[in-house]
Design a protein around this motif. Structure first.
Motif, PDB file in Angstrom:
ATOM      1  N   ALA A 237     -15.172   0.715  -4.125  1.00 47.44           N
ATOM      2  CA  ALA A 237     -15.939   1.663  -4.925  1.00 47.44           C
ATOM      3  C   ALA A 237     -15.052   2.382  -5.938  1.00 47.44           C
ATOM      4  O   ALA A 237     -15.427   2.551  -7.109  1.00 47.44           O
ATOM      5  N   ALA A 238     -13.857   2.797  -5.500  1.00 50.71           N
ATOM      6  CA  ALA A 238     -12.956   3.511  -6.404  1.00 50.71           C
ATOM      7  C   ALA A 238     -12.518   2.622  -7.560  1.00 50.71           C
ATOM      8  O   ALA A 238     -12.385   3.082  -8.704  1.00 50.71           O
ATOM      9  N   LEU A 239     -12.315   1.342  -7.290  1.00 50.88           N
ATOM     10  CA  LEU A 239     -11.863   0.420  -8.332  1.00 50.88           C
ATOM     11  C   LEU A 239     -12.991   0.087  -9.295  1.00 50.88           C
ATOM     12  O   LEU A 239     -12.798   0.060 -10.517  1.00 50.88           O
ATOM     13  N   GLU A 240     -14.193  -0.161  -8.765  1.00 50.43           N
ATOM     14  CA  GLU A 240     -15.296  -0.601  -9.618  1.00 50.43           C
ATOM     15  C   GLU A 240     -15.900   0.542 -10.437  1.00 50.43           C
ATOM     16  O   GLU A 240     -16.352   0.322 -11.560  1.00 50.43           O
ATOM     17  N   THR A 241     -15.923   1.742  -9.878  1.00 50.61           N
ATOM     18  CA  THR A 241     -16.574   2.842 -10.589  1.00 50.61           C
ATOM     19  C   THR A 241     -15.615   3.657 -11.441  1.00 50.61           C
ATOM     20  O   THR A 241     -16.014   4.191 -12.485  1.00 50.61           O
ATOM     21  N   GLY A 242     -14.364   3.780 -10.997  1.00 50.50           N
ATOM     22  CA  GLY A 242     -13.445   4.626 -11.747  1.00 50.50           C
ATOM     23  C   GLY A 242     -12.160   3.967 -12.169  1.00 50.50           C
ATOM     24  O   GLY A 242     -11.309   4.606 -12.796  1.00 50.50           O
ATOM     25  N   GLY A 243     -11.982   2.683 -11.817  1.00 47.79           N
ATOM     26  CA  GLY A 243     -10.757   1.997 -12.182  1.00 47.79           C
ATOM     27  C   GLY A 243      -9.532   2.524 -11.479  1.00 47.79           C
ATOM     28  O   GLY A 243      -8.408   2.370 -11.974  1.00 47.79           O
ATOM     29  N   ARG A 244      -9.735   3.160 -10.307  1.00 47.61           N
ATOM     30  CA  ARG A 244      -8.617   3.736  -9.566  1.00 47.61           C
ATOM     31  C   ARG A 244      -8.175   2.773  -8.465  1.00 47.61           C
ATOM     32  O   ARG A 244      -8.992   2.274  -7.696  1.00 47.61           O
ATOM     33  N   TYR A 245      -6.861   2.543  -8.373  1.00 46.12           N
ATOM     34  CA  TYR A 245      -6.294   1.610  -7.400  1.00 46.12           C
ATOM     35  C   TYR A 245      -5.913   2.374  -6.132  1.00 46.12           C
ATOM     36  O   TYR A 245      -4.742   2.557  -5.814  1.00 46.12           O
ATOM     37  N   ARG A 246      -6.946   2.850  -5.429  1.00 49.32           N
ATOM     38  CA  ARG A 246      -6.739   3.582  -4.189  1.00 49.32           C
ATOM     39  C   ARG A 246      -6.696   2.597  -3.032  1.00 49.32           C
ATOM     40  O   ARG A 246      -7.561   1.728  -2.903  1.00 49.32           O
ATOM     41  N   ILE A 247      -5.691   2.736  -2.182  1.00 49.95           N
ATOM     42  CA  ILE A 247      -5.414   1.743  -1.144  1.00 49.95           C
ATOM     43  C   ILE A 247      -6.272   2.011   0.083  1.00 49.95           C
ATOM     44  O   ILE A 247      -6.263   3.115   0.637  1.00 49.95           O
ATOM     45  N   ALA A 248      -7.028   0.988   0.488  1.00 45.46           N
ATOM     46  CA  ALA A 248      -7.848   1.077   1.689  1.00 45.46           C
ATOM     47  C   ALA A 248      -7.076   0.625   2.915  1.00 45.46           C
ATOM     48  O   ALA A 248      -7.278   1.149   4.013  1.00 45.46           O
ATOM     49  N   GLU A 249      -6.189  -0.367   2.749  1.00 46.47           N
ATOM     50  CA  GLU A 249      -5.458  -0.910   3.888  1.00 46.47           C
ATOM     51  C   GLU A 249      -4.135  -1.489   3.409  1.00 46.47           C
ATOM     52  O   GLU A 249      -4.058  -2.090   2.330  1.00 46.47           O
ATOM     53  N   VAL A 250      -3.110  -1.321   4.222  1.00 44.99           N
ATOM     54  CA  VAL A 250      -1.804  -1.928   3.969  1.00 44.99           C
ATOM     55  C   VAL A 250      -1.603  -3.025   5.000  1.00 44.99           C
ATOM     56  O   VAL A 250      -1.709  -2.788   6.209  1.00 44.99           O
ATOM     57  N   ILE A 251      -1.339  -4.254   4.541  1.00 41.94           N
ATOM     58  CA  ILE A 251      -1.159  -5.392   5.442  1.00 41.94           C
ATOM     59  C   ILE A 251       0.183  -5.258   6.153  1.00 41.94           C
ATOM     60  O   ILE A 251       1.215  -4.984   5.521  1.00 41.94           O
ATOM     61  N   ALA A 252       0.157  -5.435   7.456  1.00 39.06           N
ATOM     62  CA  ALA A 252       1.369  -5.311   8.259  1.00 39.06           C
ATOM     63  C   ALA A 252       2.443  -6.282   7.788  1.00 39.06           C
ATOM     64  O   ALA A 252       2.151  -7.432   7.440  1.00 39.06           O
ATOM     65  N   GLN A 253       3.675  -5.834   7.765  1.00 33.24           N
ATOM     66  CA  GLN A 253       4.859  -6.613   7.392  1.00 33.24           C
ATOM     67  C   GLN A 253       4.885  -7.002   5.907  1.00 33.24           C
ATOM     68  O   GLN A 253       5.749  -7.776   5.484  1.00 33.24           O
ATOM     69  N   SER A 254       3.964  -6.482   5.114  1.00 34.19           N
ATOM     70  CA  SER A 254       3.928  -6.808   3.686  1.00 34.19           C
ATOM     71  C   SER A 254       4.951  -5.965   2.931  1.00 34.19           C
ATOM     72  O   SER A 254       5.504  -4.988   3.473  1.00 34.19           O
ATOM     73  N   PRO A 255       5.216  -6.278   1.650  1.00 33.62           N
ATOM     74  CA  PRO A 255       6.152  -5.449   0.876  1.00 33.62           C
ATOM     75  C   PRO A 255       5.736  -3.979   0.830  1.00 33.62           C
ATOM     76  O   PRO A 255       6.586  -3.093   0.940  1.00 33.62           O
ATOM     77  N   ALA A 256       4.435  -3.719   0.686  1.00 36.44           N
ATOM     78  CA  ALA A 256       3.974  -2.333   0.644  1.00 36.44           C
ATOM     79  C   ALA A 256       4.231  -1.627   1.974  1.00 36.44           C
ATOM     80  O   ALA A 256       4.631  -0.452   2.009  1.00 36.44           O
ATOM     81  N   ALA A 257       4.004  -2.347   3.085  1.00 38.56           N
ATOM     82  CA  ALA A 257       4.231  -1.748   4.401  1.00 38.56           C
ATOM     83  C   ALA A 257       5.707  -1.440   4.604  1.00 38.56           C
ATOM     84  O   ALA A 257       6.073  -0.370   5.106  1.00 38.56           O
ATOM     85  N   VAL A 258       6.568  -2.386   4.223  1.00 37.83           N
ATOM     86  CA  VAL A 258       8.013  -2.185   4.378  1.00 37.83           C
ATOM     87  C   VAL A 258       8.494  -1.018   3.520  1.00 37.83           C
ATOM     88  O   VAL A 258       9.386  -0.248   3.913  1.00 37.83           O
ATOM     89  N   ALA A 259       7.877  -0.841   2.338  1.00 38.39           N
ATOM     90  CA  ALA A 259       8.291   0.228   1.426  1.00 38.39           C
ATOM     91  C   ALA A 259       7.709   1.583   1.804  1.00 38.39           C
ATOM     92  O   ALA A 259       8.045   2.595   1.178  1.00 38.39           O
ATOM     93  N   GLY A 260       6.806   1.624   2.795  1.00 43.68           N
ATOM     94  CA  GLY A 260       6.250   2.894   3.248  1.00 43.68           C
ATOM     95  C   GLY A 260       5.015   3.343   2.511  1.00 43.68           C
ATOM     96  O   GLY A 260       4.610   4.510   2.610  1.00 43.68           O
ATOM     97  N   VAL A 261       4.372   2.463   1.759  1.00 40.47           N
ATOM     98  CA  VAL A 261       3.108   2.794   1.101  1.00 40.47           C
ATOM     99  C   VAL A 261       2.037   2.944   2.174  1.00 40.47           C
ATOM    100  O   VAL A 261       1.991   2.173   3.127  1.00 40.47           O
ATOM    101  N   ARG A 262       1.150   3.938   1.997  1.00 42.24           N
ATOM    102  CA  ARG A 262       0.175   4.244   3.038  1.00 42.24           C
ATOM    103  C   ARG A 262      -1.251   4.148   2.510  1.00 42.24           C
ATOM    104  O   ARG A 262      -1.501   4.352   1.306  1.00 42.24           O
ATOM    105  N   ALA A 263      -2.181   3.866   3.416  1.00 42.43           N
ATOM    106  CA  ALA A 263      -3.594   3.863   3.069  1.00 42.43           C
ATOM    107  C   ALA A 263      -3.986   5.261   2.616  1.00 42.43           C
ATOM    108  O   ALA A 263      -3.517   6.269   3.160  1.00 42.43           O
ATOM    109  N   GLY A 264      -4.853   5.317   1.603  1.00 38.11           N
ATOM    110  CA  GLY A 264      -5.271   6.593   1.025  1.00 38.11           C
ATOM    111  C   GLY A 264      -4.501   6.954  -0.219  1.00 38.11           C
ATOM    112  O   GLY A 264      -4.961   7.769  -1.032  1.00 38.11           O
ATOM    113  N   GLU A 265      -3.309   6.368  -0.405  1.00 38.55           N
ATOM    114  CA  GLU A 265      -2.550   6.605  -1.634  1.00 38.55           C
ATOM    115  C   GLU A 265      -3.103   5.756  -2.763  1.00 38.55           C
ATOM    116  O   GLU A 265      -3.798   4.766  -2.548  1.00 38.55           O
ATOM    117  N   GLN A 266      -2.766   6.150  -3.975  1.00 39.83           N
ATOM    118  CA  GLN A 266      -3.266   5.463  -5.163  1.00 39.83           C
ATOM    119  C   GLN A 266      -2.092   5.047  -6.041  1.00 39.83           C
ATOM    120  O   GLN A 266      -1.152   5.818  -6.252  1.00 39.83           O
TER     121      GLN A 266
END
Length: 870
Positions: free
Chosen positions: A577-606
């Motif tokens: 919804a955030a992406l389609e209506t406002g063009g905001r890249y808000r994270i719903a889920e971080v895949i385990a062991q992914s680059p984002a997870a290793v870097a400490g990116v969290r769900a809810g961040e944009q």
């Protein structure tokens, strides 16, 4: 939401292409439940289904309903048809083509690679090879533009030189028959060796140059004189049908009196036989129990055979069979031989060098001296005991060749994911016998052969003609080019003939599933002639192939060679919804062991920016990730616990394939945790993605100490698209304990595991669904028939045949199911889904609720079968 059952059982019929009416209450679709394909209708909430059309033959393909619901258009019998609701009538639509024709113009591309069927002449001065269905000859010293020997719309392949280094014998497909021809490369005159409608392949010229051994169809080994006379059968045997078998299994004895060949016997086991020209019955000389056997080689001294033998998932071995009892050789004999009679020096073809010290072709001004051909003697008594394994240090052996002087064995093998050429000395008295890697380049090697002087190995790498000096390992590539024809108008008929012939003689069902194949080909032929480009042709062939109504079947085009710049992935899912209506890249889920997870990116961040470039109007995240796979990126993220704070995180991106693999592993771990939770920690869980080797290896990892400690394990094969390792996975579940080991002062453990066998030895339950295909269905059948436990879920797909691909003249890939699969009672499994013991169908949308009824049921069933706890 209606379930699958709400629409009624179709009784094994094929239903496809559902279409909703504009009112959302009526479903139209294609079904063959009446015997032939027609349009049918079903009213939601009712039980009645009825046919809209009444065709008694033909296919109903790709139906589409009009937006206003007034009509359905579809393809039938190579035309466009329309069903009109107002008139309740169906009719063919008249179409007149206008505009620019899509017909392809003739081309004459020059190929510098992609060659096949390399054959070095006995004088080592020239090489023959195949390119786009024709044969060419080029000099081995200077290369350059090759001379075309054949030029036609049919397929010419498998060139073999006669000893005079002037004439070439080859196989040619003309129509749907394969026949052997001989051409004089100087006068360019061609003569047919065989004629008729049979399929004659794999010409092997005898050492004395007088005869040619070859294969006819899938069951004959024959021999014919070079002048075309004395064509006779040497043996009748199951030698396989090219392109999936045969042809490369023949080997002449050095005295030209015998032919050795590999054939399948009872149980499907492959072994080697010898047939003599004297008319005596063939004799079996090996007695192994492997199914993959081939590459027969006869030693130049006539005393032994070598061949390759393996099971599907085992490393292929090289087996030596001594045709006479081997006489020991002693090092003392070498000293005695120093005082024996001398012999004149043997001329060689030692490579010379140019002024830049670059190795060039051998000097062939003098002929290579050849030893006298031995008189071969075969002692059949006790031959079963004279088989031994050639040490290849566990390498996966491919092609193998004995050098002309008999001193060295060369073979291809894969190590570290790359195919290389290796040598092994055959001299029993070699002072330092070592396995040597001759090549070190990453490309595949095929058409490997020795030079006549045993100093060089020739091969095709990447379709380029290459030679390497065995001792110095100096590589030389022959810069050959071949001007080819790509005239689609002529080529399309050869492609059509190839496809229909390969299917006619390799399709698993000899009755072609009741289709009159020749009549169908005659009906399709005008549409082949009407094809204007390869896509048209493949479309027509797909429709013809579809009449066989089988799985694992089809045709696809070659890759177009376009360079695709991959898009990098971060390992996150965004809020839709955030992406389609406002063009905001808000994270719903971080895949385990992914680059984002290793870097400490969290769900809810944009994600606000990438490498300092802000995301927003006109700047998408995808545009900033193109071509960045494996690169370091800096993400500016905001939100989360401190809503206004922005922080920078660095990460290394991954590919889409890697992200999909991580997403899958996360899904598995979620299912594993789910089963542990709903079973109160009593049960474990494993899932098999497919039935490939990597999934079998993963199964071994997933049956870890935690799963081994559970009272039972849920085995999940839902959405498994098949492979070939089902019996190995079944073995893990089927093995039962019969001994226990208890080291002093340590734990008691099952003997099987202690001795190195993969085993679970726990109660299990199997979960499957309608998207489980092929070998996943074989696994389901094995699980049920062996009584390993209950099967829960949905019936499988019913796509159960053994298949492989073959390349056609234009580069298209034809998939042919060539092995029938039946259950233990002999009943065909194709188009017969594997049933479940407990039917559980997941309703649409269930996965969004976090519930899995199939897993819930599997857990309940398995727990009910476990011993009650006090």
């Amino acid at each position: 939401t209606p379930t699958y059952e709400a629409f009624g059982a179709s009784g094994g019929a094929k239903d496809a292409w559902p279409m909703w009416a504009p009112d959302g209450k009526t479903l139209y679709y294609m079904s063959d439940r009446g015997g032939e394909e027609n349009l049918w209708v079903h009213r939601v909430g009712g039980t009645e289904v009825k046919a809209l059309t009444r065709f008694t033959n033909g296919r109903v393909l790709w139906p589409q309903i009009a937006y206003d619901g007034s009509a359905i258009v579809f393809e039938r019998n190579y035309g466009i048809w329309r069903y009109d609701f107002a008139r309740n009538a169906v009719s063919e639509v008249d179409i007149t083509l206008r505009g620019v024709s899509s017909e392809m113009s003739a081309e004459r591309p020059v190929m510098a690679q992609g060659f096949g069927s390399l054959a070095i002449a006995p004088d080592a001065r020239k090489a023959a090879f195949a390119a786009r269905g024709d044969l060419y000859v080029v000099g081995t010293r200077d290369g350059g533009e090759a001379t075309r020997l054949t030029s036609s719309a049919h397929v010419d392949a498998e060139p073999a030189w006669l000893p005079d280094s002037r004439r070439i014998v080859y196989a040619s497909m003309r129509g749907t028959a394969w026949n052997l021809f001989v051409q004089d490369a100087v006068t360019r005159t061609e003569r047919a060796l065989t004629t008729g409608d049979a399929r004659n392949y794999g010409a092997r010229v005898s050492p004395d140059g007088r005869r040619i051994a070859y294969q006819r169809n899938a069951n004959e080994i024959r021999v014919i004189a070079v002048d075309g006379s004395d064509d006779r059968r040497l043996a009748q045997a199951d030698v396989g049908e090219p392109p999936f078998g045969g042809a490369a299994t023949l080997a002449w004895s050095p005295d030209s009196r015998f032919v050795a060949y590999a054939a399948s016997g009872a149980g499907g086991y492959g072994n080697v036989w010898i047939a003599g020209l004297d008319g005596a019955p063939p004799r079996q000389v090996t007695f192994g129990a492997d199914v993959n056997v081939g590459g027969v080689q006869w030693s130049p001294d006539g005393t032994y055979l070598l061949y390759r033998s393996a099971q599907r998932t085992e490393v292929a071995r090289i087996i030596r069979v001594d045709l006479v009892p081997r006489t020991p050789r002693f090092r003392e004999d070498q000293y005695r031989d120093l005082f024996g009679p001398t012999s004149p020096a043997t001329p060689t073809t030692t490579p010379v060098r140019d002024s830049a010290t670059r190795p060039v072709a051998p000097d062939t001004s003098r002929p290579v001296a050849r030893p006298a051909r031995p008189n071969v003697n075969i002692v059949y008594e006790g031959i079963r005991l004279r088989a031994s394994v050639v040490p290849t240090q566990g390498l996966e052996v491919g092609a193998l060749l004995i050098s002309p002087d008999g001193r060295m064995l060369a073979f291809t093998a894969v190590a570290g994911g790359q195919q290389q050429l290796y040598t092994w000395p055959l001299d029993e008295l070699a002072r330092d016998p070592q396995l040597r890697a001759v090549t070190s380049t990453p490309g595949g090697k095929n058409s490997v052969q020795w030079s006549p002087d045993s100093r060089e190995l020739w091969y095709l790498e990447g379709g380029r003609i290459t030679a390497i000096t065995v001792e110095s390992r100096q590589v030389r590539t022959v810069a050959a080019s071949a001007e080819t024809d790509a005239a689609f108008e002529a080529e399309k008929r050869a492609v059509f003939d190839q496809a229909r012939s390969y299917l006619a003689h390799n399709f698993f069902d000899s009755t072609m599933r009741g289709v009159d194949w020749n009549a169908l080909a005659a009906r399709v032929a005008p549409y082949v002639e009407g094809s204007r480009n390869p896509d048209d042709l493949r479309r027509v062939l797909s429709l013809m192939i579809g009449e066989l109504n089988a799985s694992h079947l089809g045709i696809s085009g070659p890759t177009n060679g376009a360079v695709v710049i991959p898009m990098a992935r971060l390992g996150v899912h965004f809020e839709r919804a955030a992406l389609e209506t406002g063009g905001r890249y808000r994270i719903a889920e971080v895949i385990a062991q992914s680059p984002a997870a290793v870097a400490g990116v969290r769900a809810g961040e944009q994600i606000a920016a990438v490498d300092g470039v802000a995301l927003g109007s006109g700047v998408s995240l995808d545009s900033l990730l193109v071509g960045k796979v494996g690169r370091r990126l800096v993400l500016s993220v905001t939100g989360g616990a401190a809503a206004t704070a922005t922080r920078d995180v660095s990460l290394q991106t991954i590919s889409l394939a890697t992200e999909k693999a991580l997403r899958y592993r996360q899904w598995v771990e979620q299912r594993r945790a789910y089963v542990a939770r709903v079973s109160n920690g009593r049960l474990g869980y494993v899932h098999m993605f497919d039935m490939g080797q990597s999934s079998l290896d993963q199964l071994y990892l997933d049956l870890d100490a935690e799963n081994q400690s559970r009272e039972g394990v849920v085995v999940d094969v839902r959405n498994n698209n098949g492979g070939f390792v089902n019996p190995y996975a079944i073995d893990v579940l089927a093995r039962r304990s019969y001994l226990l080991f208890t080291p002093r002062g340590s734990f008691t453990s099952p003997a099987r595991g202690s001795l190195g066998q993969r085993t679970l030895e726990r109660p299990t339950v199997l979960v499957t669904n309608q998207h489980t295909l092929s070998d996943g269905e074989d696994f389901t059948e094995g699980y049920r028939s062996l009584g390993l436990g209950k099967v829960v879920g949905e019936p499988t797909s019913g796509w159960i045949i053994f298949t492989s691909n073959v390349q056609l003249l234009d580069g298209s890939s034809l998939r042919i199911p060539f092995t029938r699969v039946t259950d233990a009672k002999g009943v065909d499994m194709e188009l017969r889904p594997r049933a479940t013991d407990i039917l559980v169908i997941r309703q649409v949308g269930e996965s969004y609720s976090g519930q899995d009824k199939q897993l819930d049921t599997a857990v309940r069933v398995l727990l009910e079968g476990l011993p009650k706890k006090d």
